[in-house]
Write an enzyme that holds these catalytic residues in place. Structure first.
Site, short mmCIF file in Angstrom:
data_model
loop_
_atom_site.label_atom_id
_atom_site.label_comp_id
_atom_site.label_asym_id
_atom_site.label_seq_id
_atom_site.Cartn_x
_atom_site.Cartn_y
_atom_site.Cartn_z
N ASN A 150 87.17 17.28 -2.95
CA ASN A 150 87.98 18.46 -2.62
C ASN A 150 89.18 18.05 -1.78
OD1 ASN A 150 86.17 17.90 -0.46
ND2 ASN A 150 86.83 19.79 0.47
N GLU A 247 84.46 12.24 8.91
CA GLU A 247 84.77 13.68 8.83
C GLU A 247 83.79 14.29 7.86
OE1 GLU A 247 86.84 15.26 10.61
OE2 GLU A 247 87.97 13.61 11.47
N CYS A 281 85.38 22.06 4.15
CA CYS A 281 84.50 21.63 5.25
C CYS A 281 84.57 22.60 6.42
CB CYS A 281 84.88 20.24 5.70
SG CYS A 281 86.62 20.10 6.05
N GLU A 456 91.25 13.20 12.92
CA GLU A 456 92.37 12.94 12.02
C GLU A 456 93.48 13.92 12.38
OE1 GLU A 456 90.40 12.97 8.11
OE2 GLU A 456 90.35 10.80 8.24
P1 NAD Z 1 79.88 12.90 -0.87
O1 NAD Z 1 79.45 12.52 0.49
O2 NAD Z 1 78.87 13.05 -1.95
O3 NAD Z 1 80.94 11.84 -1.45
C1 NAD Z 1 82.09 11.48 -0.73
C2 NAD Z 1 82.57 10.12 -1.19
O4 NAD Z 1 81.62 9.12 -0.82
C3 NAD Z 1 82.78 9.98 -2.70
O5 NAD Z 1 83.97 9.26 -2.93
C4 NAD Z 1 81.56 9.16 -3.13
O6 NAD Z 1 81.77 8.39 -4.28
C5 NAD Z 1 81.36 8.26 -1.93
N1 NAD Z 1 80.01 7.71 -1.79
C6 NAD Z 1 78.85 8.23 -2.23
N2 NAD Z 1 77.81 7.44 -1.89
C7 NAD Z 1 78.33 6.38 -1.23
C8 NAD Z 1 77.76 5.22 -0.61
N3 NAD Z 1 76.45 4.99 -0.63
N4 NAD Z 1 78.59 4.35 0.01
C9 NAD Z 1 79.93 4.58 0.05
N5 NAD Z 1 80.53 5.65 -0.53
C10 NAD Z 1 79.73 6.55 -1.16
O7 NAD Z 1 80.73 14.24 -0.67
P2 NAD Z 1 81.24 15.25 -1.78
O8 NAD Z 1 80.07 15.98 -2.34
O9 NAD Z 1 82.18 14.56 -2.69
O10 NAD Z 1 82.09 16.24 -0.85
C11 NAD Z 1 81.53 17.28 -0.16
C12 NAD Z 1 81.25 16.95 1.30
O11 NAD Z 1 82.44 16.52 1.95
C13 NAD Z 1 80.81 18.17 2.06
O12 NAD Z 1 79.72 17.90 2.89
C14 NAD Z 1 82.04 18.55 2.88
O13 NAD Z 1 81.77 19.32 4.00
C15 NAD Z 1 82.61 17.22 3.19
N6 NAD Z 1 84.02 17.35 3.56
C16 NAD Z 1 84.40 17.16 4.87
C17 NAD Z 1 85.73 17.33 5.25
C18 NAD Z 1 86.19 17.09 6.67
O14 NAD Z 1 87.37 16.82 6.87
N7 NAD Z 1 85.34 17.20 7.68
C19 NAD Z 1 86.68 17.67 4.29
C20 NAD Z 1 86.26 17.86 2.99
C21 NAD Z 1 84.93 17.68 2.64
#
Ligand code: NAD
Length: 487
Positions: A150, A247, A281, A456
């Site tokens: 996202n 984050e 988020c 950030e």
């Molecule tokens: P996710 O944690 O499933 O994936 C995020 C990224 O991590 C992807 O690029 C994925 O390929 C990678 N990844 C997955 N497993 C990994 C591993 N073992 N090692 C290294 N990289 C790995 O998140 P998502 O489902 O894509 O996004 C949703 C989450 O992101 C929600 O929890 C949301 O709240 C959070 N989010 C936080 C913010 C913020 O700024 N705080 C902003 C947007 C989204």
């Protein structure tokens, strides 16, 4: 089918393997993406390392780095419509939001362009008369940036901007869900004139992410995503003892007192939870509302939620589009079912729409009689609002802080003194008073607890991409005496 390429060492390439990306509005494949192998990850990190130590980037003045970032900002602004279109197509985020957000992403690059030559060291008033001691702020090294699907252009700008301003080089792994905007961004970046390898953009799933974040040449891991993935990231970074900024998600309280301007609060709550189809988020996903106005507030909210225009993400009239993946939709359904079983009352929504794509309607769950419902503690990452009510300010604060997350919060009240008490008491990285979801490159953004650590945005973010070197210079011309003369 459109084909996209990865960007390593200043060159675009197909990668050895590929995967199909789905259009969330139809559930069908529309583009082929390169899947980075462990070798691709290694080559990308090597390219970033070569650029960090060996290229003109290493000796470039901070002002010139700033000028390149400024050119990048202009290119992002010029190409915002194309980038917005791609993000909408690949992630389902609605076009009215991607258009506005990506135009604003240019401002983040502009802000960090301006900061590049303002990252200063310091001179220390050292307690020795014949010494000069000062601190140099140097770039931390190769940065691994990993982003979720996202708002990828936004979430990568808050990493790439400060990292490049500080003089680092970056390998960014785009999400496997909807990487198109990041791979297109690489083409725009390439036109800005940075030396090869300063930014590398790859994509792929957890394997590629793990290979990148565990790489021995990575000095810092900047991650946005879910808490469970963050635990893997921290373990991966332990290989190399790399620093991390995380984050993560949230379950942010949106607190409305009886003296609030009700219509403003309702509107802010509607955008706080239903904007970005709830896939934000900072979504204000827990409404904490005064008992005395609860019925009135919920009635107005329900009316507005039911009037939301659900439609194709590329239609400017659409206010809520599809969720990004089928898994997201299934997760929302399961959590709603479990919460209803725990006593939560469905006010509106709650069922997947009977149409192709991953559509889910604005949903409200009243949990006033279900304090243990899982929808109050778990992140939906969808347009689902959970409601609880309170009788006193102390109770409001207790409910607001009853979470393992600590990212954002909102307080709606006309009382200045109460606002100040709430600001002091809320455990979150952001408190919005009589507003919600406002962001700026100038203001730091981040949380604590399960919402992660590090910030950030703002000046501090650029400093976090530097390390301090203490320099000692002896000013005396006297020879250094033999230390063992007293022996
Ligand atoms: P996710 O944690 O499933 O994936 C995020 C990224 O991590 C992807 O690029 C994925 O390929 C990678 N990844 C997955 N497993 C990994 C591993 N073992 N090692 C290294 N990289 C790995 O998140 P998502 O489902 O894509 O996004 C949703 C989450 O992101 C929600 O929890 C949301 O709240 C959070 N989010 C936080 C913010 C913020 O700024 N705080 C902003 C947007 C989204």
């Amino acid at each position: 089918m459109q084909d996209f390429q990865q960007y390593i060492g200043g060159a675009f390439e197909d990668g050895c393997a590929s995967f199909d990306s789905l259009d969330p509005a139809t559930g069908k494949s529309w583009a082929r993406m390169p899947a980075a192998s462990a070798q691709d990850v290694n080559r990308a990190v090597r390219a970033a390392e070569d650029a960090f130590y060996g290229s003109e980037w290493a000796s470039m003045t901070a002002s010139l780095r700033g000028k390149l970032l400024l050119r990048l900002a202009d290119l992002v602004a010029e190409n915002a419509p194309r980038l917005a279109e791609l993000e909408t197509r690949d992630t389902g985020k609605i076009i009215r939001e991607t258009s506005a957000q990506i135009a604003y992403v240019a401002e983040y690059y502009r802000y960090y362009a301006g900061l590049a030559d303002k990252i200063e060291g310091a001179h220390l008033p050292i307690d020795k008369p014949d010494m000069e001691v000062w601190l140099r702020r140097e770039p931390i090294g190769v940065v691994a940036a990993v982003v979720p699907w996202n708002s990828q252009l936004f979430l990568s700008a808050v990493k790439i901007g400060p990292a490049l301003a500080a003089g680092c080089t970056v390998v960014l792994k785009a999400s496997e869900e909807g990487p198109a905007p990041m791979l297109e961004f690489a083409r725009i970046f390439d036109q800005a004139g940075f030396p090869a390898g300063v930014l590398n953009v790859i994509t792929g799933g957890p394997e590629a992410g793990a290979a990148l974040t565990a790489h021995e040449k990575v000095a810092h891991v900047a991650f946005t995503g879910g808490p469970e993935t963050a635990r893997h990231i921290v373990r991966n970074s332990a290989e190399n003892l790399a620093s991390t900024s995380l984050e993560l998600g949230g379950k942010s309280p949106f607190i409305v007192f009886e003296d609030a301007d009700i219509e403003s609060a309702v509107n802010a709550q509607v955008s706080g939870i239903f904007a970005a189809t709830g896939q934000s988020c900072v979504a204000g996903s827990r409404l904490v509302v005064a008992n005395s106005i609860k019925d009135q507030f919920l009635a107005r909210l329900k009316e507005k939620a039911e009037a939301v225009v659900i439609g194709a993400p590329d239609d400017m009239a659409t206010e809520v589009g599809p969720l990004c993946t089928k898994a997201q939709r299934d997760h929302a359904l399961a959590l709603i079912e479990a919460s209803q079983a725990a006593g939560a009352r469905l006010v509106t929504g709650g069922k997947a729409l009977d149409r192709e794509g991953f559509y889910f309607p604005p949903t409200i769950l009243d949990c006033s009689d279900a304090p243990d419902a899982s929808c109050l503690s778990q992140e939906f990452f969808g347009p689902v609002l959970s409601v609880v009510s309170f009788d006193s300010e102390e109770e409001a604060l207790r409910i607001a802080n009853d979470t393992k997350f600590g990212l954002a919060s909102g307080v709606f009240t006309q009382s200045l003194t109460r606002a100040h008490r709430m600001i002091r008491g809320i455990r979150a990285g952001i408190v919005w008073v009589n507003t919600y979801r406002a962001v700026s490159p100038i203001a730091p953004f981040g949380g604590h607890g399960l919402s992660g650590h590090g910030r950030e945005g703002g000046l501090q973010a650029a400093l976090d991409y530097t390390k301090v070197k203490a320099v000692w210079l002896r000013t005396s011309d006297d020879p250094i005496p033999d230390p063992f003369v007293m022996r």
